[in-house]
Design an enzyme around this catalytic site. Structure first.
Site, PDB file in Angstrom:
ATOM      1  N   ASP A 199      29.743  13.412   1.543  1.00 61.23           N
ATOM      2  CA  ASP A 199      29.150  12.249   2.215  1.00 61.23           C
ATOM      3  C   ASP A 199      27.631  12.197   2.037  1.00 61.23           C
ATOM      4  O   ASP A 199      26.944  13.202   2.202  1.00 61.23           O
ATOM      5  CB  ASP A 199      29.496  12.331   3.713  1.00 61.23           C
ATOM      6  CG  ASP A 199      29.285  11.019   4.426  1.00 61.23           C
ATOM      7  OD1 ASP A 199      28.228  10.378   4.232  1.00 61.23           O
ATOM      8  OD2 ASP A 199      30.183  10.631   5.189  1.00 61.23           O
TER       9      ASP A 199
ATOM     10  N   THR B 182      29.709   4.870   5.936  1.00 61.87           N
ATOM     11  CA  THR B 182      30.703   5.869   5.539  1.00 61.87           C
ATOM     12  C   THR B 182      32.137   5.334   5.429  1.00 61.87           C
ATOM     13  O   THR B 182      32.744   5.397   4.364  1.00 61.87           O
ATOM     14  CB  THR B 182      30.657   7.049   6.527  1.00 61.87           C
ATOM     15  OG1 THR B 182      29.355   7.637   6.436  1.00 61.87           O
ATOM     16  CG2 THR B 182      31.707   8.096   6.187  1.00 61.87           C
TER      17      THR B 182
ATOM     18  N   ASN C 232      31.687   1.455  10.621  1.00 60.64           N
ATOM     19  CA  ASN C 232      32.153   2.771  11.051  1.00 60.64           C
ATOM     20  C   ASN C 232      32.788   2.728  12.427  1.00 60.64           C
ATOM     21  O   ASN C 232      33.553   3.618  12.797  1.00 60.64           O
ATOM     22  CB  ASN C 232      30.981   3.761  11.112  1.00 60.64           C
ATOM     23  CG  ASN C 232      30.606   4.307   9.756  1.00 60.64           C
ATOM     24  OD1 ASN C 232      31.343   4.142   8.780  1.00 60.64           O
ATOM     25  ND2 ASN C 232      29.461   4.953   9.682  1.00 60.64           N
TER      26      ASN C 232
ATOM     27  N   ASP D 292      25.256  14.394   4.166  1.00 63.68           N
ATOM     28  CA  ASP D 292      24.902  13.265   5.042  1.00 63.68           C
ATOM     29  C   ASP D 292      24.267  13.727   6.356  1.00 63.68           C
ATOM     30  O   ASP D 292      23.203  13.233   6.741  1.00 63.68           O
ATOM     31  CB  ASP D 292      26.160  12.434   5.326  1.00 63.68           C
ATOM     32  CG  ASP D 292      25.870  11.223   6.186  1.00 63.68           C
ATOM     33  OD1 ASP D 292      25.310  10.242   5.655  1.00 63.68           O
ATOM     34  OD2 ASP D 292      26.190  11.255   7.383  1.00 63.68           O
TER      35      ASP D 292
ATOM     36  N   HIS E 164      20.508  12.859   7.635  1.00 63.67           N
ATOM     37  CA  HIS E 164      20.175  12.115   8.860  1.00 63.67           C
ATOM     38  C   HIS E 164      19.209  12.905   9.733  1.00 63.67           C
ATOM     39  O   HIS E 164      18.220  12.382  10.235  1.00 63.67           O
ATOM     40  CB  HIS E 164      21.444  11.859   9.681  1.00 63.67           C
ATOM     41  CG  HIS E 164      22.270  10.707   9.206  1.00 63.67           C
ATOM     42  ND1 HIS E 164      21.773   9.431   9.083  1.00 63.67           N
ATOM     43  CD2 HIS E 164      23.579  10.632   8.852  1.00 63.67           C
ATOM     44  CE1 HIS E 164      22.742   8.616   8.670  1.00 63.67           C
ATOM     45  NE2 HIS E 164      23.845   9.330   8.512  1.00 63.67           N
TER      46      HIS E 164
ATOM     47  N   ASP F  55      29.772   8.270  -0.848  1.00 67.79           N
ATOM     48  CA  ASP F  55      29.887   6.923  -0.294  1.00 67.79           C
ATOM     49  C   ASP F  55      28.601   6.113  -0.344  1.00 67.79           C
ATOM     50  O   ASP F  55      28.648   4.887  -0.397  1.00 67.79           O
ATOM     51  CB  ASP F  55      30.424   6.994   1.152  1.00 67.79           C
ATOM     52  CG  ASP F  55      29.676   7.997   2.020  1.00 67.79           C
ATOM     53  OD1 ASP F  55      28.824   8.748   1.503  1.00 67.79           O
ATOM     54  OD2 ASP F  55      29.966   8.040   3.223  1.00 67.79           O
ATOM     55  N   HIS F  56      27.443   6.763  -0.306  1.00 65.95           N
ATOM     56  CA  HIS F  56      26.155   6.061  -0.241  1.00 65.95           C
ATOM     57  C   HIS F  56      25.058   7.100  -0.353  1.00 65.95           C
ATOM     58  O   HIS F  56      25.331   8.303  -0.336  1.00 65.95           O
ATOM     59  CB  HIS F  56      26.016   5.299   1.090  1.00 65.95           C
ATOM     60  CG  HIS F  56      26.289   6.178   2.285  1.00 65.95           C
ATOM     61  ND1 HIS F  56      25.428   7.165   2.686  1.00 65.95           N
ATOM     62  CD2 HIS F  56      27.360   6.261   3.112  1.00 65.95           C
ATOM     63  CE1 HIS F  56      25.945   7.799   3.718  1.00 65.95           C
ATOM     64  NE2 HIS F  56      27.131   7.288   4.001  1.00 65.95           N
TER      65      HIS F  56
ATOM     66  N   HIS G 150      21.139   5.354   6.225  1.00 64.74           N
ATOM     67  CA  HIS G 150      21.726   4.552   5.151  1.00 64.74           C
ATOM     68  C   HIS G 150      22.297   3.305   5.797  1.00 64.74           C
ATOM     69  O   HIS G 150      22.115   3.091   6.992  1.00 64.74           O
ATOM     70  CB  HIS G 150      22.793   5.357   4.402  1.00 64.74           C
ATOM     71  CG  HIS G 150      23.823   5.964   5.305  1.00 64.74           C
ATOM     72  ND1 HIS G 150      24.936   5.275   5.733  1.00 64.74           N
ATOM     73  CD2 HIS G 150      23.876   7.174   5.922  1.00 64.74           C
ATOM     74  CE1 HIS G 150      25.640   6.061   6.534  1.00 64.74           C
ATOM     75  NE2 HIS G 150      25.024   7.222   6.683  1.00 64.74           N
TER      76      HIS G 150
HETATM   77 ZN   LIG Z   1      28.582   8.487   4.747  1.00 62.60          ZN
END
Ligand SMILES: [Zn+2]
Length: 430
Positions: free
Chosen positions: A37, A73, A94, A197, A201, A244-245, A351
């Site tokens: 992720d 996500t 999400n 991920d 964050h 995913d990103h 994101h």
């Molecule tokens: Zn994600």
């Protein structure tokens, strides 16, 4: 002398298929899709990643992959397994939400809300199972519910307080997935890791903590490849590593934060339902008769905020044309999050932004018997991965937004035979 060729023909039939349909059944390639992720496309450029580098030499690497919008996500993971843009698969956020009951559920709870996921699109697990294959999902978003009454052969869902960064557990999870392939004979497994991920964050993408997490991911890729080798799966298993990103740094101390509570002509009294304080994405349902008033108050409220009536949202995002999207929706510029009634967002990385922004781009790597070696391909959109996966599994895809021709150049023109060579001369049947 007619009998001889007949006998030969019969013997050939028995040797190749023993009555089975002329598919690659019994020796079709297996497929493992792994998602790390929030792995931004260039996370391997400022830290040593020997295992990812080796995988690029032995397989295919995209310069980057463009995720769907919104770059969140669950929506982006569901695009990978359906081949659909987000407005077409309906997992638009999400969070589960209902504008009538006002219920909003956080990410982890939403993973288990079947009606959020099973809303008309059939993901690849179910399509594969309907065509005779066995599938599994290990923590992959959307893999823990049934679709049109069909459950995955095997699935694991993380606990609510799951520690996403435990490297020892990552290896145990890989061991389990290997058993799923070898002992349970699954054909397709999707395996999810919540990093880098979470670290992106918490600390921000341009930090030492993120670099160390990328090295943990890289060690895990090494462990995964060793495991595939150790389990004698190298010649039967295709491996795709994607995400995913990306991730971008949040301007937490900017003088021009996007704050709804400071907009002069806006009041929450005009709002029936709101979905704000979730990174750079927001949705609003104004009270009856208030749509134009709210829109006029917001459309020029902040230079970093882009507010649209649903029908005017840029079609190129392929996002707003879904019944779940509210009459007003918005996104903010890279680095800016949307704050609602009070500021409650404290992430250093975020994101959800415009998928054209380079910091939202993500990775695609693949290797295995069907893939060419040492090939770097130009960027592509993540909607195309689904068609590739269906092709690799020899299954007929559902209608989707991707095209097989986009990623087909990654593959050897003929399916690679297995060492046994038992059916190398058979048509693929796919
Ligand atoms: Zn994600």
């Amino acid at each position: 002398h007619l009998a001889v060729p007949l006998t030969v023909a019969l013997a050939t039939l028995l040797a190749t298929g023993t009555g089975a349909p002329v598919h690659r059944q019994g020796n079709r390639h297996k497929l493992l899709l792994v998602s790390f992720d929030g792995f931004r496309w260039n996370y391997d450029q400022d830290v040593d990643t020997p295992h990812l580098d080796a995988m690029a030499r032995d397989g295919v690497k995209a310069r980057y992959m463009t995720p769907a919008f919104v770059t969140m996500t669950s929506p982006c993971h569901f695009t990978l397994v359906t081949g659909k843009y987000i407005e077409n698969h309906g997992v638009v956020h999400n969070m589960f939400y209902n504008t009538t009951t006002k219920v909003k559920l956080p990410y982890h709870a939403t993973l288990g809300i079947e009606r959020w996921w099973d809303n008309g699109s059939v993901p690849i697990w179910v399509t594969a199972q309907r065509q005779g294959l066995k599938t599994g999902s290990f923590f992959y978003p959307g893999g823990n519910v049934t679709y049109q009454g069909v459950a995955l052969t095997l699935s694991r869902k993380e606990g609510i307080l799951h520690n996403y960064k435990n490297e020892t557990e990552w290896r145990a999870n890989i061991d389990t997935v290997m058993l799923w392939f070898t002992e349970e004979d699954l054909d397709l497994v999707t395996l999810y890791f919540g990093e880098p991920d979470s670290t992106g964050h918490k600390y921000g993408p341009e930090t030492q903590e993120r670099k160390e997490m990328v090295q943990q991911v890289d060690r895990t890729v090494g462990y995964l490849r060793d495991s595939i080798e150790r389990n004698h799966l190298s010649s039967v298993l295709n491996l795709i590593i994607a995400s995913d990103h990306g991730m971008t740094t949040v301007y937490r101390n900017a003088s021009d934060l996007v704050e709804f509570h400071k907009f002069p002509n806006f009041t929450f009294r005009d709002i029936e339902f709101e979905l704000l304080d979730y990174g750079p994405n927001g949705m609003l349902l104004p009270k009856a008769g208030m749509l134009d008033k709210v829109y006029d108050a917001l459309k020029d409220a902040h230079p970093k905020l882009h507010v649209y009536k649903k029908e005017s949202f840029p079609a190129s995002f392929h996002y707003a044309n879904n019944p779940r999207i509210t009459p007003l929706l918005m996104y903010s510029d890279p680095g800016y999050v949307i704050n609602g009634r009070i500021n409650v967002q404290f992430n250093k990385g975020e994101h959800g932004f415009d998928n054209r922004d380079m910091n939202m781009k993500t990775i695609f790597r693949a290797m295995g018997p069907s893939f060419k070696s040492g090939l770097e391909v130009e960027p592509f959109e993540s909607v195309h991965v689904y068609e590739l996966m269906c092709h690799l599994l020899g299954i007929k895809p559902e209608p989707n937004d991707g095209h097989l021709s986009t990623l087909l150049p990654m593959l050897h023109s003929e399916p690679n035979p297995l060492p046994s060579g038992a059916s190398t001369h058979l048509p693929s049947g796919a």
